[in-house]
Design an enzyme around this catalytic site. Structure first.
Site, PDB file in Angstrom:
ATOM      1  NE  ARG A   1       2.589   5.885   9.007  1.00 39.70           N
ATOM      2  CZ  ARG A   1       3.697   5.441   9.339  1.00 39.70           C
ATOM      3  NH1 ARG A   1       4.800   6.647   9.374  1.00 39.70           N
ATOM      4  NH2 ARG A   1       4.084   4.433   9.458  1.00 39.70           N
ATOM      5  CB  SER A   2      -3.752   5.994  12.977  1.00 46.13           C
ATOM      6  OG  SER A   2      -3.842   6.928  14.439  1.00 46.13           O
ATOM      7  CB  ILE A   3      -5.291  11.218  13.481  1.00 42.94           C
ATOM      8  CG1 ILE A   3      -5.465  10.516  14.804  1.00 42.94           C
ATOM      9  CG2 ILE A   3      -6.158  12.605  13.254  1.00 42.94           C
ATOM     10  CD1 ILE A   3      -4.901  11.415  16.124  1.00 42.94           C
ATOM     11  N   GLY A   4      -3.915  10.869  10.723  1.00 46.48           N
ATOM     12  CA  GLY A   4      -3.365  11.447   9.165  1.00 46.48           C
ATOM     13  C   GLY A   4      -4.094  10.661   8.143  1.00 46.48           C
ATOM     14  CD1 TRP A   5      -2.830   5.458   8.635  1.00 49.23           C
ATOM     15  CD2 TRP A   5      -2.613   6.197   6.418  1.00 49.23           C
ATOM     16  NE1 TRP A   5      -1.477   5.048   7.934  1.00 49.23           N
ATOM     17  CE2 TRP A   5      -1.313   5.540   6.581  1.00 49.23           C
ATOM     18  CE3 TRP A   5      -2.650   6.878   5.252  1.00 49.23           C
ATOM     19  CZ2 TRP A   5      -0.233   5.340   5.840  1.00 49.23           C
ATOM     20  CZ3 TRP A   5      -1.699   6.714   4.185  1.00 49.23           C
ATOM     21  CH2 TRP A   5      -0.290   6.008   4.512  1.00 49.23           C
TER      22      TRP A   5
ATOM     23  CE1 TYR B   1      -3.121  -8.383  13.026  1.00 46.17           C
ATOM     24  CE2 TYR B   1      -2.993  -6.668  11.704  1.00 46.17           C
ATOM     25  CZ  TYR B   1      -2.420  -7.550  12.518  1.00 46.17           C
ATOM     26  OH  TYR B   1      -0.882  -7.335  12.417  1.00 46.17           O
TER      27      TYR B   1
ATOM     28  CE1 TYR C   1       0.677   1.584   4.184  1.00 42.54           C
ATOM     29  CE2 TYR C   1       0.894  -0.587   4.475  1.00 42.54           C
ATOM     30  CZ  TYR C   1       1.180   0.633   5.012  1.00 42.54           C
ATOM     31  OH  TYR C   1       1.739   0.984   6.142  1.00 42.54           O
TER      32      TYR C   1
ATOM     33  CG  ASP D   1      -3.092  -2.259   5.075  1.00 45.42           C
ATOM     34  OD1 ASP D   1      -3.840  -1.376   5.223  1.00 45.42           O
ATOM     35  OD2 ASP D   1      -2.106  -2.746   5.809  1.00 45.42           O
TER      36      ASP D   1
ATOM     37  CG  ASP E   1      -3.801   2.386  10.094  1.00 47.52           C
ATOM     38  OD1 ASP E   1      -4.355   2.773  10.924  1.00 47.52           O
ATOM     39  OD2 ASP E   1      -2.403   2.062   9.875  1.00 47.52           O
TER      40      ASP E   1
END
Length: 371
Positions: free
Chosen positions: A205-209, A128, A30, A80, A135
């Site tokens: 970064r997860s908030i960014g995704w 998972y 990804y 992903d 993400d």
């Protein structure tokens, strides 16, 4: 200086044989899709065909004439693996080659069969179960939206909005306005709070995704899509929350968003790039008020250049201080603690960071050229 062009050229020149001959080193991963979406933006802004050819050459390594994708297995149900499929639409539109549509059909088949929570949100991966990660909204939802509007007459747009509604409902922290990295519906994962199912920290970064997922999906959805305004509202709310945790001196953000003064925390390039990209794109799409957000955009864009960028002797752009990877659970039992997030390697020219940075530069430059 046109930083987006300089960065795109640096990526092309740095290791050409790996990217051009082996389709980003032969792995359907990804992170390369993040980079190539940046190239798509640079191509559209400059009109220079070499950027389109770069996308095509890399994707053609993977896409067979029958639409099969080298290295991709649908039965993994890994959200992903949808991300690179976002490039298939522009390739199909520009070339008319059926293999790109067939490959998009294959990825859409995964989404049709992809396991979901009881409320209809996609699991992050088959391995998972019952887990929604921020993400995953970036990886799957914009592709889902563009596929529906390109090939399916927009039949499932309400399901796309549902992905955001369910994730926001469960991952929002009302006190800070920030979003936790992940949620386990069954509340059984070692990293999950036994009462809420939430992971323990706000990973930049997860908030960014999530923010990129919002602006990318908003760009695709027609303006009259029911509940589209919900996406606009949560974009603005989340960005306002993020700004309150910005490092005032540099204009950028930390790896663990809210722990600004904690020992070991550091200013991180990929999340900062994603926030800049989301603000710029929100202004371009006219879902964020330019007067309200332009000063913040300029400050944070300059922060990216000052804090993270160094030029090599060849004149190539190096992007420093990106977290290499962070996740939850799995074979290495990543526990989601603060200590975990600051323990992962910090590297130069990470693909996720570079891709987000390239997208941020291109969006910023387009917005500034509109003045």
């Amino acid at each position: 200086m046109n930083w987006s062009v300089k960065t795109a050229n640096s990526i092309m020149e740095r290791l050409p044989q790996i990217y051009e001959d082996k389709g980003y080193n032969g792995k359907w991963s990804y992170d390369y899709g993040v980079v190539l979406k940046g190239f798509e933006r640079v191509w559209k802004q400059t009109g220079e065909q070499k950027y389109f050819e770069y996308i095509k050459k890399n994707m053609d390594y993977f896409i067979n004439e029958d639409g099969a994708i080298k290295g991709y297995r649908i039965e993994e149900f890994n959200i992903d693996h949808i991300n690179n499929g976002k490039l298939l639409f522009v390739l199909y539109k520009e070339t008319g080659e059926e293999k790109y549509k067939k490959a998009a059909d294959l990825l859409f088949t995964q989404l049709e069969k992809h396991p979901r929570t009881s409320e209809g949100a996609f699991w992050h991966k088959q391995i998972y179960p019952f887990q929604v990660w921020l993400d995953g909204l970036y990886m799957g939802t914009p592709f889902y939206a563009e596929y529906q509007l390109t090939f399916a007459n927009g039949e499932e747009l309400e399901d796309i909005i549902r992905q955001f509604k369910v994730s926001y409902q469960h991952l929002l922290d009302e006190k800070t306005g920030l979003l936790y990295h992940a949620w386990d519906e069954k509340k059984v994962q070692p990293w999950a709070n036994k009462e809420t199912g939430l992971s323990a920290n706000f990973w930049g970064r997860s908030i960014g995704w999530y923010l990129l997922a919002l602006v990318d999906t908003l760009e695709i959805l027609p303006t009259d899509t029911p509940d589209r305004n919900f996406l606009v509202e949560i974009l603005e709310k989340t960005l306002k929350a993020i700004v309150s945790y910005q490092d005032e001196a540099s204009g950028v953000w930390y790896q663990v968003t809210d722990k600004i003064h904690e020992k070991g925390n550091y200013l991180e390039a990929s999340c900062s790039s994603m926030y800049v990209c989301a603000i710029a794109k929100g202004i371009r799409l006219e879902v964020l008020d330019r007067q309200e957000w332009e000063a913040q955009l300029k400050k944070s864009h300059q922060g990216l250049l000052d804090e993270f960028v160094l030029l090599t002797k060849e004149g190539w752009v190096n992007l420093n201080k990106s977290c290499q990877v962070a996740g939850l659970g799995g074979a290495d039992r990543r526990d989601g603690t603060y200590t975990y997030y600051i323990s992962e390697p910090v590297i130069c020219n990470d693909q996720k960071g570079l891709g987000a940075f390239l997208q941020a530069l291109a969006e910023f430059e387009e917005v500034m050229n509109e003045e």
